[in-house]
Design a protein around this motif. Structure first.
Motif, PDB file in Angstrom:
ATOM      1  N   PRO A  17      26.895   9.053  -2.268  1.00 45.48           N
ATOM      2  CA  PRO A  17      26.619   7.879  -3.114  1.00 45.48           C
ATOM      3  C   PRO A  17      25.823   6.790  -2.382  1.00 45.48           C
ATOM      4  O   PRO A  17      24.908   6.202  -2.949  1.00 45.48           O
ATOM      5  N   GLU A  18      26.135   6.549  -1.108  1.00 45.52           N
ATOM      6  CA  GLU A  18      25.398   5.482  -0.404  1.00 45.52           C
ATOM      7  C   GLU A  18      23.936   5.879  -0.181  1.00 45.52           C
ATOM      8  O   GLU A  18      23.058   5.019  -0.062  1.00 45.52           O
ATOM      9  N   VAL A  19      23.675   7.174  -0.148  1.00 39.07           N
ATOM     10  CA  VAL A  19      22.297   7.660  -0.014  1.00 39.07           C
ATOM     11  C   VAL A  19      21.535   7.410  -1.318  1.00 39.07           C
ATOM     12  O   VAL A  19      20.431   6.869  -1.317  1.00 39.07           O
ATOM     13  N   VAL A  20      22.167   7.788  -2.428  1.00 41.19           N
ATOM     14  CA  VAL A  20      21.540   7.590  -3.741  1.00 41.19           C
ATOM     15  C   VAL A  20      21.260   6.101  -3.957  1.00 41.19           C
ATOM     16  O   VAL A  20      20.167   5.705  -4.371  1.00 41.19           O
ATOM     17  N   GLU A  21      22.241   5.288  -3.618  1.00 40.92           N
ATOM     18  CA  GLU A  21      22.116   3.843  -3.814  1.00 40.92           C
ATOM     19  C   GLU A  21      20.942   3.274  -3.004  1.00 40.92           C
ATOM     20  O   GLU A  21      20.174   2.448  -3.501  1.00 40.92           O
ATOM     21  N   ALA A  22      20.809   3.753  -1.779  1.00 41.25           N
ATOM     22  CA  ALA A  22      19.712   3.260  -0.927  1.00 41.25           C
ATOM     23  C   ALA A  22      18.349   3.697  -1.459  1.00 41.25           C
ATOM     24  O   ALA A  22      17.350   2.990  -1.313  1.00 41.25           O
ATOM     25  N   MET A  23      18.318   4.852  -2.117  1.00 42.87           N
ATOM     26  CA  MET A  23      17.046   5.398  -2.611  1.00 42.87           C
ATOM     27  C   MET A  23      16.547   4.701  -3.884  1.00 42.87           C
ATOM     28  O   MET A  23      15.342   4.551  -4.077  1.00 42.87           O
ATOM     29  N   LEU A  24      17.494   4.347  -4.760  1.00 42.27           N
ATOM     30  CA  LEU A  24      17.131   3.893  -6.111  1.00 42.27           C
ATOM     31  C   LEU A  24      16.023   2.832  -6.193  1.00 42.27           C
ATOM     32  O   LEU A  24      15.086   2.991  -6.971  1.00 42.27           O
ATOM     33  N   PRO A  25      16.093   1.767  -5.381  1.00 44.48           N
ATOM     34  CA  PRO A  25      15.039   0.741  -5.521  1.00 44.48           C
ATOM     35  C   PRO A  25      13.641   1.275  -5.222  1.00 44.48           C
ATOM     36  O   PRO A  25      12.655   0.700  -5.689  1.00 44.48           O
ATOM     37  N   TYR A  26      13.555   2.388  -4.501  1.00 44.03           N
ATOM     38  CA  TYR A  26      12.233   2.907  -4.126  1.00 44.03           C
ATOM     39  C   TYR A  26      11.606   3.777  -5.219  1.00 44.03           C
ATOM     40  O   TYR A  26      10.505   4.284  -5.060  1.00 44.03           O
ATOM     41  N   PHE A  27      12.321   3.927  -6.330  1.00 50.29           N
ATOM     42  CA  PHE A  27      11.713   4.594  -7.492  1.00 50.29           C
ATOM     43  C   PHE A  27      11.062   3.566  -8.421  1.00 50.29           C
ATOM     44  O   PHE A  27       9.925   3.728  -8.826  1.00 50.29           O
ATOM     45  N   SER A  28      11.822   2.506  -8.721  1.00 55.84           N
ATOM     46  CA  SER A  28      11.339   1.650  -9.807  1.00 55.84           C
ATOM     47  C   SER A  28      11.010   0.225  -9.386  1.00 55.84           C
ATOM     48  O   SER A  28      10.423  -0.518 -10.140  1.00 55.84           O
ATOM     49  N   GLU A  29      11.361  -0.137  -8.160  1.00 54.34           N
ATOM     50  CA  GLU A  29      11.076  -1.505  -7.724  1.00 54.34           C
ATOM     51  C   GLU A  29       9.995  -1.482  -6.637  1.00 54.34           C
ATOM     52  O   GLU A  29       8.910  -2.035  -6.804  1.00 54.34           O
ATOM     53  N   TYR A  30      10.270  -0.807  -5.547  1.00 56.47           N
ATOM     54  CA  TYR A  30       9.303  -0.740  -4.439  1.00 56.47           C
ATOM     55  C   TYR A  30       8.564   0.602  -4.516  1.00 56.47           C
ATOM     56  O   TYR A  30       8.748   1.469  -3.672  1.00 56.47           O
ATOM     57  N   TYR A  31       7.748   0.745  -5.538  1.00 56.26           N
ATOM     58  CA  TYR A  31       7.096   2.043  -5.770  1.00 56.26           C
ATOM     59  C   TYR A  31       5.674   2.099  -5.222  1.00 56.26           C
ATOM     60  O   TYR A  31       4.949   3.063  -5.453  1.00 56.26           O
ATOM     61  N   GLY A  32       5.274   1.068  -4.490  1.00 55.43           N
ATOM     62  CA  GLY A  32       3.892   1.020  -3.997  1.00 55.43           C
ATOM     63  C   GLY A  32       3.556   2.178  -3.068  1.00 55.43           C
ATOM     64  O   GLY A  32       4.426   2.742  -2.403  1.00 55.43           O
ATOM     65  N   ASN A  33       2.281   2.532  -3.055  1.00 50.73           N
ATOM     66  CA  ASN A  33       1.829   3.573  -2.120  1.00 50.73           C
ATOM     67  C   ASN A  33       1.772   2.967  -0.723  1.00 50.73           C
ATOM     68  O   ASN A  33       1.073   1.978  -0.504  1.00 50.73           O
ATOM     69  N   PRO A  34       2.492   3.550   0.223  1.00 46.12           N
ATOM     70  CA  PRO A  34       2.567   2.946   1.554  1.00 46.12           C
ATOM     71  C   PRO A  34       1.195   2.762   2.224  1.00 46.12           C
ATOM     72  O   PRO A  34       1.078   1.956   3.149  1.00 46.12           O
ATOM     73  N   SER A  35       0.184   3.465   1.769  1.00 43.86           N
ATOM     74  CA  SER A  35      -1.134   3.339   2.394  1.00 43.86           C
ATOM     75  C   SER A  35      -1.939   2.157   1.840  1.00 43.86           C
ATOM     76  O   SER A  35      -3.003   1.827   2.369  1.00 43.86           O
ATOM     77  N   SER A  36      -1.445   1.527   0.761  1.00 48.43           N
ATOM     78  CA  SER A  36      -2.179   0.395   0.178  1.00 48.43           C
ATOM     79  C   SER A  36      -1.929  -0.875   0.987  1.00 48.43           C
ATOM     80  O   SER A  36      -1.061  -0.894   1.865  1.00 48.43           O
ATOM     81  N   ILE A  37      -2.696  -1.938   0.653  1.00 47.50           N
ATOM     82  CA  ILE A  37      -2.606  -3.105   1.538  1.00 47.50           C
ATOM     83  C   ILE A  37      -1.816  -4.288   0.974  1.00 47.50           C
ATOM     84  O   ILE A  37      -1.459  -5.189   1.710  1.00 47.50           O
ATOM     85  N   TYR A  38      -1.516  -4.284  -0.322  1.00 46.35           N
ATOM     86  CA  TYR A  38      -0.789  -5.428  -0.893  1.00 46.35           C
ATOM     87  C   TYR A  38       0.687  -5.415  -0.487  1.00 46.35           C
ATOM     88  O   TYR A  38       1.180  -4.420   0.082  1.00 46.35           O
ATOM     89  N   GLU A  39       1.334  -6.502  -0.836  1.00 46.67           N
ATOM     90  CA  GLU A  39       2.705  -6.703  -0.381  1.00 46.67           C
ATOM     91  C   GLU A  39       3.669  -5.605  -0.849  1.00 46.67           C
ATOM     92  O   GLU A  39       4.542  -5.176  -0.112  1.00 46.67           O
ATOM     93  N   LEU A  40       3.487  -5.164  -2.107  1.00 49.50           N
ATOM     94  CA  LEU A  40       4.371  -4.131  -2.660  1.00 49.50           C
ATOM     95  C   LEU A  40       4.368  -2.876  -1.778  1.00 49.50           C
ATOM     96  O   LEU A  40       5.400  -2.250  -1.533  1.00 49.50           O
ATOM     97  N   ALA A  41       3.186  -2.539  -1.284  1.00 53.48           N
ATOM     98  CA  ALA A  41       3.057  -1.361  -0.436  1.00 53.48           C
ATOM     99  C   ALA A  41       3.756  -1.567   0.904  1.00 53.48           C
ATOM    100  O   ALA A  41       4.275  -0.626   1.507  1.00 53.48           O
ATOM    101  N   GLY A  42       3.765  -2.831   1.323  1.00 55.29           N
ATOM    102  CA  GLY A  42       4.405  -3.156   2.602  1.00 55.29           C
ATOM    103  C   GLY A  42       5.870  -2.757   2.623  1.00 55.29           C
ATOM    104  O   GLY A  42       6.380  -2.267   3.634  1.00 55.29           O
ATOM    105  N   ALA A  43       6.538  -2.929   1.476  1.00 59.51           N
ATOM    106  CA  ALA A  43       7.963  -2.584   1.397  1.00 59.51           C
ATOM    107  C   ALA A  43       8.150  -1.074   1.605  1.00 59.51           C
ATOM    108  O   ALA A  43       9.069  -0.634   2.301  1.00 59.51           O
TER     109      ALA A  43
END
Ligand SMILES: *Cc1c(COP(=O)(O)O)cnc(C)c1O
Length: 396
Positions: A17-43
């Motif tokens: 459960p703690e794994v699922v919980e840690a993952m969830l925000p990275y689907f719908s909140e911090y979904y930026g492409n890590p290679s992009s340059i804006y702040e969302l991608a920074g997360a």
């Protein structure tokens, strides 16, 4: 779903459960492409860095030695194929064992058939342990890689990895280990064991499916596996599986944190289960090393029965188990691992693997033993082989 007892944790595990919980925000909140340059991608980028650090920390490795993949099979393929390409000018010989996972064995077959590699498959003893003397003898000036699994997925045997790493180092040969079953279950330090490359997979340690990594020691000359963008320091292209990496990092830290207590409890339950089955049911044997063994692995052969029939009947009682490795079930060939430890075909066919988890209880184990006793008796009573055997016993 009716009450289920899950004893197939070598095939896959429940995502914590703690794994699922840690993952969830990275689907719908911090979904930026890590290679992009804006702040969302920074997360996303930060999450990858943290995941990498968490995993490196568990292995005693550096973060920039961890390369994420889509799982254990990919990591195994990468290690072997890319090391062969990078070092084939030095030699074409690879040493592995007869009991590896198919991700290694089938890659070796490919390298042998298509790429001109020469592969030596080491024997194992009756407990599934490789012979270090044979390993020493098989090394030639052409040997570029030794790949020996840390712990076996079917019979749970843990190999003398430190000694193998030592031998590889003395001869200047690369050492890879498939640690998919061992990572998170036994302490591993890549420096202490002289490991140059190590494969692991998230879903075997209560992490998500579809994420794994290959540890590659700094200085090892190894080719890119997926060509494309510059991800994973240009060695494995493709937009990163950010939620997977986050979940994997949390799962790895969790496994390390709970290891001592969890495995001590599992060992106790494992040995209780082994002891009950082998003493209360006649004509059974434990497969794999009784001591140098994964804390959660039980593998038993029952004479005069078919493992598949046993599995089907256990399933009717809500018990999930396996007859060997999940990848080979469905085929009628007995497990290559059980044949390598010297079991005759008919005994290898009557084998059952039960792999416990931190949630397995003594009550569940007792229930499973009672069911197995009944089912084995029932199946034997229908077996002509068993009937013959009993008749012969009476005549003697
Ligand atoms: C499960 C397993 C693999 C494959 O890992 P995936 O992530 O399922 O590709 C490789 N080696 C061993 C020993 C395994 O148990």
């Amino acid at each position: 779903m009716k009450k289920m007892i899950y004893l197939d944790n070598a095939a896959t595990t429940k995502t914590a459960p703690e794994v699922v919980e840690a993952m969830l925000p990275y689907f719908s909140e911090y979904y930026g492409n890590p290679s992009s340059i804006y702040e969302l991608a920074g997360a996303s980028k930060k999450a990858i860095t943290e995941g990498r650090e968490k995993i490196a920390d568990v292995l005693g490795a550096k973060a920039n030695e961890i390369y994420f993949t889509a799982g254990g099979s990919e990591a195994d393929n990468w290690a072997l194929k890319a090391a062969f390409e990078a070092y084939k000018d030095k030699g074409n010989h690879i040493i592995t064992t007869k009991i590896e996972h198919h991700a290694i064995l089938h890659t070796c077959e490919y390298l042998e058939k298509e790429r001109g590699a020469k592969i030596t498959y080491l024997d194992v003893d009756e407990n599934g342990v490789v012979d270090l003397e044979q390993l020493q003898k098989e090394i030639t000036p052409q040997t570029i890689l030794i790949s020996v699994m840390f712990a076996n997925n079917e019979i749970g045997t843990i190999q003398p990895i430190k000694e193998i790493g030592q031998i590889a180092r003395e001869h200047g040969i690369l050492f890879h280990t498939d640690a998919v079953q061992a990572f998170g279950q036994v302490p591993i330090n890549v420096d202490e064991y002289n490991i140059d490359m190590l494969s692991s997979s998230g879903h075997k340690i209560n992490g998500p499916k579809g994420i794994g990594f290959l540890y590659i020691r700094k200085g090892v000359k190894i080719r890119s596996f997926v060509h494309g963008g510059a991800q994973e320091r240009k060695r494995r292209a493709g937009t990163e599986n950010v939620p997977g990496i986050v979940g994997y990092g949390v799962a790895a830290q969790r496994a390390a944190r709970t290891m001592a207590e969890r495995t001590a409890r599992e060992v106790e339950l494992r040995d209780y289960l082994i002891n009950r089955i082998t003493t209360e049911i006649p004509y059974t044997r434990l497969n794999g090393d009784p001591v140098k063994r994964l804390p959660n692995n039980v593998n038993i052969s029952f004479q005069f029965i078919e493992g598949e029939s046993l599995l089907i009947m256990l399933d009717m009682d809500g018990i999930c188990a396996s007859s060997g490795s999940a990848c080979t079930s469905g085929s009628l060939d007995p497990s290559h691992v059980l044949l390598a430890i010297g079991l005759p075909h008919e005994i290898a066919h009557g084998s059952l693997r039960l792999t416990l988890s931190e949630e397995t209880t003594k009550e569940e184990v007792d229930f499973v033993v009672e069911r197995i006793k009944k089912i084995v008796e029932h199946l034997r009573n229908m077996s002509p082989l068993y009937e013959d055997f009993v008749k012969k016993q009476k005549n003697n």
